[in-house]
Design a protein around this motif. Sequence first.
Motif, PDB file in Angstrom:
ATOM      1  N   LEU A  66     -12.572  11.729  13.460  1.00  0.00           N
ATOM      2  CA  LEU A  66     -11.430  11.462  14.337  1.00  0.00           C
ATOM      3  C   LEU A  66     -11.213   9.959  14.519  1.00  0.00           C
ATOM      4  CD1 LEU A  66     -11.976  14.208  17.074  1.00  0.00           C
ATOM      5  CD2 LEU A  66     -10.234  14.166  15.268  1.00  0.00           C
ATOM      6  N   SER A  67     -12.309   9.203  14.567  1.00  0.00           N
ATOM      7  CA  SER A  67     -12.183   7.750  14.725  1.00  0.00           C
ATOM      8  C   SER A  67     -11.634   7.094  13.461  1.00  0.00           C
ATOM      9  CB  SER A  67     -13.538   7.142  15.088  1.00  0.00           C
ATOM     10  OG  SER A  67     -14.440   7.201  13.990  1.00  0.00           O
ATOM     11  N   LEU A  68     -11.860   7.758  12.319  1.00  0.00           N
ATOM     12  CA  LEU A  68     -11.367   7.218  11.045  1.00  0.00           C
ATOM     13  C   LEU A  68      -9.903   7.573  10.784  1.00  0.00           C
ATOM     14  CD1 LEU A  68     -14.387   8.084   8.709  1.00  0.00           C
ATOM     15  CD2 LEU A  68     -13.697   5.791   9.442  1.00  0.00           C
ATOM     16  N   ALA A  69      -9.419   8.640  11.411  1.00  0.00           N
ATOM     17  CA  ALA A  69      -8.108   9.200  11.073  1.00  0.00           C
ATOM     18  C   ALA A  69      -6.981   8.170  11.162  1.00  0.00           C
ATOM     19  CB  ALA A  69      -7.811  10.398  11.968  1.00  0.00           C
ATOM     20  N   VAL A  70      -6.905   7.452  12.285  1.00  0.00           N
ATOM     21  CA  VAL A  70      -5.819   6.480  12.468  1.00  0.00           C
ATOM     22  C   VAL A  70      -5.933   5.344  11.459  1.00  0.00           C
ATOM     23  CG1 VAL A  70      -4.792   4.823  14.051  1.00  0.00           C
ATOM     24  CG2 VAL A  70      -5.550   7.036  14.894  1.00  0.00           C
ATOM     25  N   GLN A  71      -7.152   4.864  11.228  1.00  0.00           N
ATOM     26  CA  GLN A  71      -7.355   3.775  10.274  1.00  0.00           C
ATOM     27  C   GLN A  71      -6.941   4.191   8.862  1.00  0.00           C
ATOM     28  OE1 GLN A  71     -11.202   1.602  10.727  1.00  0.00           O
ATOM     29  NE2 GLN A  71     -11.599   3.076  12.379  1.00  0.00           N
ATOM     30  N   ILE A  72      -7.307   5.434   8.504  1.00  0.00           N
ATOM     31  CA  ILE A  72      -6.973   5.920   7.161  1.00  0.00           C
ATOM     32  C   ILE A  72      -5.462   5.988   6.974  1.00  0.00           C
ATOM     33  CG2 ILE A  72      -7.052   7.955   5.660  1.00  0.00           C
ATOM     34  CD1 ILE A  72      -9.888   8.448   6.752  1.00  0.00           C
ATOM     35  N   LYS A  73      -4.753   6.503   7.968  1.00  0.00           N
ATOM     36  CA  LYS A  73      -3.293   6.583   7.865  1.00  0.00           C
ATOM     37  C   LYS A  73      -2.678   5.188   7.740  1.00  0.00           C
ATOM     38  CE  LYS A  73      -2.166  11.039   9.872  1.00  0.00           C
ATOM     39  NZ  LYS A  73      -1.657  11.511   8.558  1.00  0.00           N
ATOM     40  N   SER A  74      -3.236   4.235   8.477  1.00  0.00           N
ATOM     41  CA  SER A  74      -2.729   2.866   8.408  1.00  0.00           C
ATOM     42  C   SER A  74      -2.950   2.270   7.023  1.00  0.00           C
ATOM     43  CB  SER A  74      -3.413   2.000   9.463  1.00  0.00           C
ATOM     44  OG  SER A  74      -2.986   0.658   9.365  1.00  0.00           O
ATOM     45  N   ILE A  75      -4.140   2.499   6.470  1.00  0.00           N
ATOM     46  CA  ILE A  75      -4.454   1.977   5.132  1.00  0.00           C
ATOM     47  C   ILE A  75      -3.536   2.601   4.082  1.00  0.00           C
ATOM     48  CG2 ILE A  75      -6.203   1.962   3.308  1.00  0.00           C
ATOM     49  CD1 ILE A  75      -8.309   1.757   5.578  1.00  0.00           C
ATOM     50  N   LEU A  76      -3.361   3.912   4.139  1.00  0.00           N
ATOM     51  CA  LEU A  76      -2.505   4.602   3.169  1.00  0.00           C
ATOM     52  C   LEU A  76      -1.052   4.154   3.301  1.00  0.00           C
ATOM     53  CD1 LEU A  76      -3.992   8.225   3.343  1.00  0.00           C
ATOM     54  CD2 LEU A  76      -4.283   6.530   1.511  1.00  0.00           C
ATOM     55  N   HIS A  77      -0.622   3.903   4.535  1.00  0.00           N
ATOM     56  CA  HIS A  77       0.744   3.410   4.748  1.00  0.00           C
ATOM     57  C   HIS A  77       0.924   2.042   4.098  1.00  0.00           C
ATOM     58  CE1 HIS A  77       4.538   2.447   6.703  1.00  0.00           C
ATOM     59  NE2 HIS A  77       4.001   1.300   7.088  1.00  0.00           N
ATOM     60  N   ASP A  78      -0.056   1.157   4.298  1.00  0.00           N
ATOM     61  CA  ASP A  78       0.037  -0.186   3.719  1.00  0.00           C
ATOM     62  C   ASP A  78       0.055  -0.125   2.192  1.00  0.00           C
ATOM     63  OD1 ASP A  78       0.071  -1.287   6.218  1.00  0.00           O
ATOM     64  OD2 ASP A  78      -2.056  -1.832   6.233  1.00  0.00           O
ATOM     65  N   ILE A  79      -0.747   0.762   1.627  1.00  0.00           N
ATOM     66  CA  ILE A  79      -0.772   0.907   0.169  1.00  0.00           C
ATOM     67  C   ILE A  79       0.573   1.415  -0.334  1.00  0.00           C
ATOM     68  CG2 ILE A  79      -1.789   2.202  -1.748  1.00  0.00           C
ATOM     69  CD1 ILE A  79      -4.441   2.123  -0.190  1.00  0.00           C
ATOM     70  N   ASN A  80       1.154   2.384   0.379  1.00  0.00           N
ATOM     71  CA  ASN A  80       2.468   2.905  -0.014  1.00  0.00           C
ATOM     72  C   ASN A  80       3.533   1.823   0.058  1.00  0.00           C
ATOM     73  OD1 ASN A  80       1.588   5.502  -0.536  1.00  0.00           O
ATOM     74  ND2 ASN A  80       1.939   6.212   1.559  1.00  0.00           N
ATOM     75  N   GLN A  81       3.434   0.961   1.065  1.00  0.00           N
ATOM     76  CA  GLN A  81       4.399  -0.131   1.199  1.00  0.00           C
ATOM     77  C   GLN A  81       4.308  -1.091   0.026  1.00  0.00           C
ATOM     78  OE1 GLN A  81       6.580   1.092   3.542  1.00  0.00           O
ATOM     79  NE2 GLN A  81       6.743  -1.009   4.275  1.00  0.00           N
ATOM     80  N   LEU A  82       3.083  -1.308  -0.459  1.00  0.00           N
ATOM     81  CA  LEU A  82       2.895  -2.220  -1.586  1.00  0.00           C
ATOM     82  C   LEU A  82       3.501  -1.671  -2.867  1.00  0.00           C
ATOM     83  CD1 LEU A  82      -0.805  -3.379  -1.054  1.00  0.00           C
ATOM     84  CD2 LEU A  82       1.246  -4.784  -0.817  1.00  0.00           C
ATOM     85  N   THR A  83       3.435  -0.373  -3.043  1.00  0.00           N
ATOM     86  CA  THR A  83       3.861   0.231  -4.307  1.00  0.00           C
ATOM     87  C   THR A  83       5.247   0.843  -4.253  1.00  0.00           C
ATOM     88  OG1 THR A  83       2.782   2.314  -3.682  1.00  0.00           O
ATOM     89  CG2 THR A  83       1.487   0.746  -4.961  1.00  0.00           C
ATOM     90  N   GLU A  84       5.793   0.998  -3.069  1.00  0.00           N
ATOM     91  CA  GLU A  84       7.105   1.631  -2.930  1.00  0.00           C
ATOM     92  C   GLU A  84       8.211   0.669  -3.339  1.00  0.00           C
ATOM     93  OE1 GLU A  84       8.889   2.411   1.053  1.00  0.00           O
ATOM     94  OE2 GLU A  84       8.534   4.499   0.485  1.00  0.00           O
ATOM     95  N   ILE A  85       9.196   1.151  -4.087  1.00  0.00           N
ATOM     96  CA  ILE A  85      10.335   0.330  -4.479  1.00  0.00           C
ATOM     97  C   ILE A  85      11.176   0.021  -3.247  1.00  0.00           C
ATOM     98  CG2 ILE A  85      12.458   0.254  -5.841  1.00  0.00           C
ATOM     99  CD1 ILE A  85      11.112   2.091  -7.855  1.00  0.00           C
ATOM    100  N   GLU A  86      11.403  -1.254  -3.033  1.00  0.00           N
ATOM    101  CA  GLU A  86      12.157  -1.665  -1.853  1.00  0.00           C
ATOM    102  C   GLU A  86      13.610  -1.199  -1.948  1.00  0.00           C
ATOM    103  OE1 GLU A  86      13.608  -5.813   0.287  1.00  0.00           O
ATOM    104  OE2 GLU A  86      12.056  -5.847  -1.252  1.00  0.00           O
ATOM    105  N   HIS A  87      14.112  -0.644  -0.869  1.00  0.00           N
ATOM    106  CA  HIS A  87      15.502  -0.216  -0.833  1.00  0.00           C
ATOM    107  C   HIS A  87      16.368  -1.368  -0.342  1.00  0.00           C
ATOM    108  CE1 HIS A  87      19.065   2.183  -0.283  1.00  0.00           C
ATOM    109  NE2 HIS A  87      19.143   1.793   0.969  1.00  0.00           N
ATOM    110  N   PHE A  88      17.433  -1.653  -1.077  1.00  0.00           N
ATOM    111  CA  PHE A  88      18.317  -2.749  -0.693  1.00  0.00           C
ATOM    112  C   PHE A  88      19.609  -2.194  -0.118  1.00  0.00           C
ATOM    113  CE2 PHE A  88      21.847  -5.618  -1.888  1.00  0.00           C
ATOM    114  CZ  PHE A  88      21.515  -6.660  -1.035  1.00  0.00           C
TER     115      PHE A  88
END
Length: 307
Positions: A66-88
């Motif tokens: 449970l203590s890891l859950a929020v951190q994991i979601k944050s990490i996965l979100h940041d990774i998705n932001q790095l690889t996601e094609i930016e919408h203009f």
Amino acid sequence: MNQTFDLNLLKVLDVLLEEKSVTQTAKRLHVTQSAVSKHLARLREMFSDPLLIRSGKSLKATPKALSLAVQIKSILHDINQLTEIEHFEPSTCSRRFRFDMIEVSYAAILPEFMPPLLSSAPEIKLDIQTWNAQTMKRLLNCETDFAVRCLECDPRSRNHISSLPDELEYAELCRDHAICIVRNHHPILQSKRSMEDFFSLKHIQVTGGGNRHWLYDEVLTQKGINRETVIEMPDFHGALRLCERSDLLLYAPYHQVKDMIKGYDVTVIDIPIEMEPGIFVLIWNRYFNNDPAHQWVRKHIVETVSL
């Protein structure tokens, strides 16, 4: 936990914590239940914790999980932001783009693309300066977003389009052909015009737009013909004014001067030399190739400019 691990394991743990089921996790990730169980075993070893324990028909997260859950979601979100094609979104873009343009393109090119660009992207800004000796350096150093100039397609020209550095990309905007301009009632208009007639007369040379050497001079040199240039100047308006008040001949790309010549007492005649047309090109550094805003602007310019 000092050992490295596959980041995909975090995705497995994230889904397990949401589903509380190996079976449902396997379905969501499109893998087998056995694969999920193996990933869970690796995760338990890495975090030195059971993470999920059996509770009836489902799994229950441990305090550690449970203590890891929020951190994991944050990490996965940041990774998705790095690889996601930016919408203009053009309507909300307030970016300032830098342009270097040959002077005549202010009248020939800018009015073609700027009004519809502002209609789609009303907050966008343009900083424009005239093409100069530093423009190529600015392009190579990514200090300007775009440049517009005229280059040649004829292989005899030193200003051939292939002479652009490898770091630069270009898109063709339109093609242009050379014309000769003389004052109305010029003596050359009263007789049949041979090549010798043209080049026995004196000429004006315009040297703006990054070009000090025009294609017809290079073709003439290859034919062993020299024309007498008595004045060099940087702009066509001054050259046209001088042309209408003298017997000097002026050579120019048609689209660059077609609107200008309407205000002068001059006549356009054909040049007695066969040459490939030149091209107006939009130039940028390939560094910007994957920039969504940059992509949108250059696509807009290419699609709207039609001379």
